[in-house]
Motif scaffolding. Structure first.
Motif, PDB file in Angstrom:
ATOM      1  N   SER A 251      36.358  42.930  34.943  1.00 51.43           N
ATOM      2  CA  SER A 251      35.132  43.432  35.560  1.00 51.43           C
ATOM      3  C   SER A 251      34.300  44.214  34.555  1.00 51.43           C
ATOM      4  O   SER A 251      33.068  44.142  34.563  1.00 51.43           O
ATOM      5  CB  SER A 251      35.470  44.312  36.765  1.00 51.43           C
ATOM      6  OG  SER A 251      36.189  43.591  37.739  1.00 51.43           O
ATOM      7  N   GLU A 255      32.979  39.829  33.982  1.00 46.12           N
ATOM      8  CA  GLU A 255      33.593  38.668  34.625  1.00 46.12           C
ATOM      9  C   GLU A 255      34.064  39.066  36.019  1.00 46.12           C
ATOM     10  O   GLU A 255      35.257  39.150  36.298  1.00 46.12           O
ATOM     11  CB  GLU A 255      34.752  38.150  33.774  1.00 46.12           C
ATOM     12  CG  GLU A 255      34.338  37.713  32.379  1.00 46.12           C
ATOM     13  CD  GLU A 255      35.508  37.181  31.570  1.00 46.12           C
ATOM     14  OE1 GLU A 255      36.128  36.196  32.005  1.00 46.12           O
ATOM     15  OE2 GLU A 255      35.804  37.763  30.500  1.00 46.12           O
ATOM     16  N   GLN A 257      33.988  37.676  38.970  1.00 41.63           N
ATOM     17  CA  GLN A 257      34.741  36.727  39.799  1.00 41.63           C
ATOM     18  C   GLN A 257      36.219  36.708  39.414  1.00 41.63           C
ATOM     19  O   GLN A 257      37.094  36.740  40.284  1.00 41.63           O
ATOM     20  CB  GLN A 257      34.136  35.340  39.668  1.00 41.63           C
ATOM     21  CG  GLN A 257      34.639  34.360  40.721  1.00 41.63           C
ATOM     22  CD  GLN A 257      33.835  33.072  40.731  1.00 41.63           C
ATOM     23  OE1 GLN A 257      33.039  32.811  39.829  1.00 41.63           O
ATOM     24  NE2 GLN A 257      34.032  32.260  41.751  1.00 41.63           N
ATOM     25  N   ARG A 258      36.498  36.661  38.114  1.00 39.01           N
ATOM     26  CA  ARG A 258      37.888  36.682  37.661  1.00 39.01           C
ATOM     27  C   ARG A 258      38.523  38.037  37.954  1.00 39.01           C
ATOM     28  O   ARG A 258      39.712  38.124  38.292  1.00 39.01           O
ATOM     29  CB  ARG A 258      37.967  36.378  36.172  1.00 39.01           C
ATOM     30  CG  ARG A 258      37.586  34.950  35.807  1.00 39.01           C
ATOM     31  CD  ARG A 258      37.760  34.733  34.317  1.00 39.01           C
ATOM     32  NE  ARG A 258      39.156  34.862  33.934  1.00 39.01           N
ATOM     33  CZ  ARG A 258      39.553  35.141  32.690  1.00 39.01           C
ATOM     34  NH1 ARG A 258      38.664  35.328  31.728  1.00 39.01           N
ATOM     35  NH2 ARG A 258      40.849  35.242  32.411  1.00 39.01           N
ATOM     36  N   LYS A 261      39.544  38.129  41.582  1.00 38.50           N
ATOM     37  CA  LYS A 261      40.757  37.337  41.824  1.00 38.50           C
ATOM     38  C   LYS A 261      41.996  38.082  41.357  1.00 38.50           C
ATOM     39  O   LYS A 261      43.032  38.095  42.037  1.00 38.50           O
ATOM     40  CB  LYS A 261      40.649  36.001  41.111  1.00 38.50           C
ATOM     41  CG  LYS A 261      41.806  35.060  41.395  1.00 38.50           C
ATOM     42  CD  LYS A 261      41.607  33.701  40.733  1.00 38.50           C
ATOM     43  CE  LYS A 261      42.778  32.772  41.034  1.00 38.50           C
ATOM     44  NZ  LYS A 261      42.606  31.440  40.396  1.00 38.50           N
ATOM     45  N   SER A 300      37.851  43.533  44.332  1.00 38.01           N
ATOM     46  CA  SER A 300      37.852  42.349  45.202  1.00 38.01           C
ATOM     47  C   SER A 300      37.148  42.584  46.530  1.00 38.01           C
ATOM     48  O   SER A 300      37.148  41.704  47.391  1.00 38.01           O
ATOM     49  CB  SER A 300      39.302  41.907  45.468  1.00 38.01           C
ATOM     50  OG  SER A 300      40.040  42.951  46.068  1.00 38.01           O
TER      51      SER A 300
END
Length: 467
Positions: A251, A255, A257-258, A261, A300
């Motif tokens: 983050s 990134e 989205q990763r 996850k 998340s």
């Protein structure tokens, strides 16, 4: 040189003298330590005639201070039994590594499996932990470190938290994972290779992210379903810890989205721990892993709408690496009631506002395992910002999160967990909104009626503070 010898004398006693002649009164050529190997050249009057290749000198050593080992296939079963015994014998790490080296030379390739490398890694790892211990006053330790280094076992050291940390580089454990082995062996290897205290603190952020991605890959090579429940718990805890760190790092680099996850998987790994099967020695690790997951769990959580006519918190980019928070009236978005910029990681999904619009809270993660709660609250005609830290200590490990507001907006509910004086301390507090000073505090939310009545449903459903 070991590979060319037919028979060796393995030293089994510390401070064994290497004599110039086969007499106890002969001059001492050198002092030998357990685990060292010597080339056998003969026997004489209760002494073994040897040649010390490390020191490049011949000499004699008493028979009872060494074990003569023939490096052939017939010696393999006996060597395997000794290595298996020494593998779990504290203080005999150098000797065990010496026997393991002899076994590697004597056994044909078809008989060298993950069991041998598991033993070798366990011995080297335990020796490294001995070398790190402040309580260790063993004068033989430095000599044992030299002995294992002569076999090619690599131990690395660096400064961490004001002390020198010695760690095994893990080569034998990597071979265990490559060769297979039992689930327990693979778990030992994975846990040793991903030990957090053996991470070099001098790593830059890119190196640290690459390392944590590799650590996550290593842990994925172990099947939790084939392990006893208490061992599976250890795997889940380490995965949760690594994934929580990775969520922050990803983050931080944009990134999202990763990072989300990784955060989801960290929470899932922590939830997979069976508390009834948690070993006594793993309870502190469970609490520490939960705090790390709690610090980055908002990675998340998607940003939520802020309905109503109250103030709205907007995020924008400032200087490189900086995030600016601007509090504005929903009716006049262009105006700024308050503005502050930070190099910390602001979690949009954590933004919450009281029903009356007199307070807005957001989680800001300043370090990998340290998250504060920033509260914008009205004071007279203006607005002020107060940052609530997990504890009144130097930032290390901890988080504080909003649990809810009172119906009239005059009280703020928070949960805190932080490492204080070597222990994780948890507290649930009712704060006055105007001063953010504690009005009530307890070790569990069930002890406070305010938490029973006013804590929000989304906090109860997502927090890791209630375990």
């Amino acid at each position: 040189m070991l590979a060319t010898l037919v028979a060796i004398a393995l030293v089994v006693q510390d401070q064994a003298p290497l004599r110039a002649a086969s007499q106890d009164s002969a001059p001492r050529q050198a002092t030998l330590w357990q685990g060292e190997w010597l080339e056998v050249r003969g026997e004489r009057q209760g002494f073994i005639q040897v040649y010390d290749h490390r020191r490049e000198r011949p000499g004699y050593v008493r028979e009872h201070q060494v074990r003569v080992i023939h490096l052939d296939e017939a010696s393999v079963p006996r060597l395997q039994a000794v290595v298996e015994f020494l593998r779990d014998t504290p203080g005999a790490e150098a000797l065990g590594i010496g026997y393991a080296a002899a076994l590697l030379r004597a056994a044909p390739a078809s008989q060298v499996g993950p069991e041998l490398f598991d033993a070798l890694g366990t011995l080297a790892d335990r020796l490294a932990r001995r070398a790190t211990s402040h309580r260790n006053n063993d004068t033989s330790l430095a000599a044992h470190l030299d002995v294992v280094a002569s076999y090619g076992v690599k131990l690395v050291s660096f400064e961490r938290e004001g002390r020198t940390r010695v760690c095994y580089d893990g080569e034998a454990f990597r071979r265990v994972l490559a060769l297979g082995g039992s689930p327990e062996m693979r778990l030992r290897a994975a846990l040793a290779l991903t030990r957090p205290e053996c991470i070099d603190p001098a790593m830059n952020p890119l190196e640290r992210q690459a390392l944590d991605e590799w650590r996550s890959t290593v842990l994925e090579q172990v099947d939790a379903g084939r392990l006893p429940a208490y061992l599976a718990n250890r795997l889940h805890l380490r995965r949760a810890e690594v994934l929580a760190a990775l969520a922050y790092q990803l983050s931080r680099r944009g990134e999202a989205q990763r990072g989300a996850k990784a955060s989801e998987r960290a929470v899932a790994s922590l939830a997979s721990v069976l508390k009834a099967e948690l070993a006594e020695e793993d309870k502190s690790a469970h609490v520490a892993a939960a705090v790390r997951v709690g610090a980055s769990r908002f990675a998340s959580v998607p940003a939520s709408e802020q309905p109503g006519a109250g103030p709205v918190l907007a995020l924008s980019k400032g200087q490189p690496g900086e995030t600016c928070l601007r509090l504005a009236d929903a009716k006049a978005p262009g105006s700024a009631l308050f503005e502050r910029c930070t190099y910390g990681l602001v979690w949009p999904g954590s933004v919450r506002r009281s029903a009356q619009g007199s307070a807005v809270a957001v989680a800001v993660q300043l370090l990998e395992g340290w998250t504060e709660l920033w509260v914008f609250h009205q004071e007279g005609e203006g607005w002020v910002l107060d940052a609530l830290a997990p504890a009144a200590t130097e930032p290390s490990l901890g988080y504080v999160e909003l649990a809810g507001f009172s119906p009239d907006g005059s009280r703020v509910l928070v949960a805190r967990e932080a490492l204080v004086e070597g222990r994780i301390k948890s507290s649930f507090q009712v704060l006055k909104r105007d001063t953010l000073l504690p009005e009530k505090s307890a070790d569990s939310p069930g002890a406070l009626g305010a938490f029973q009545r006013w804590s929000s449903a989304d906090w109860r459903g997502g927090t890791v503070a209630i375990r």
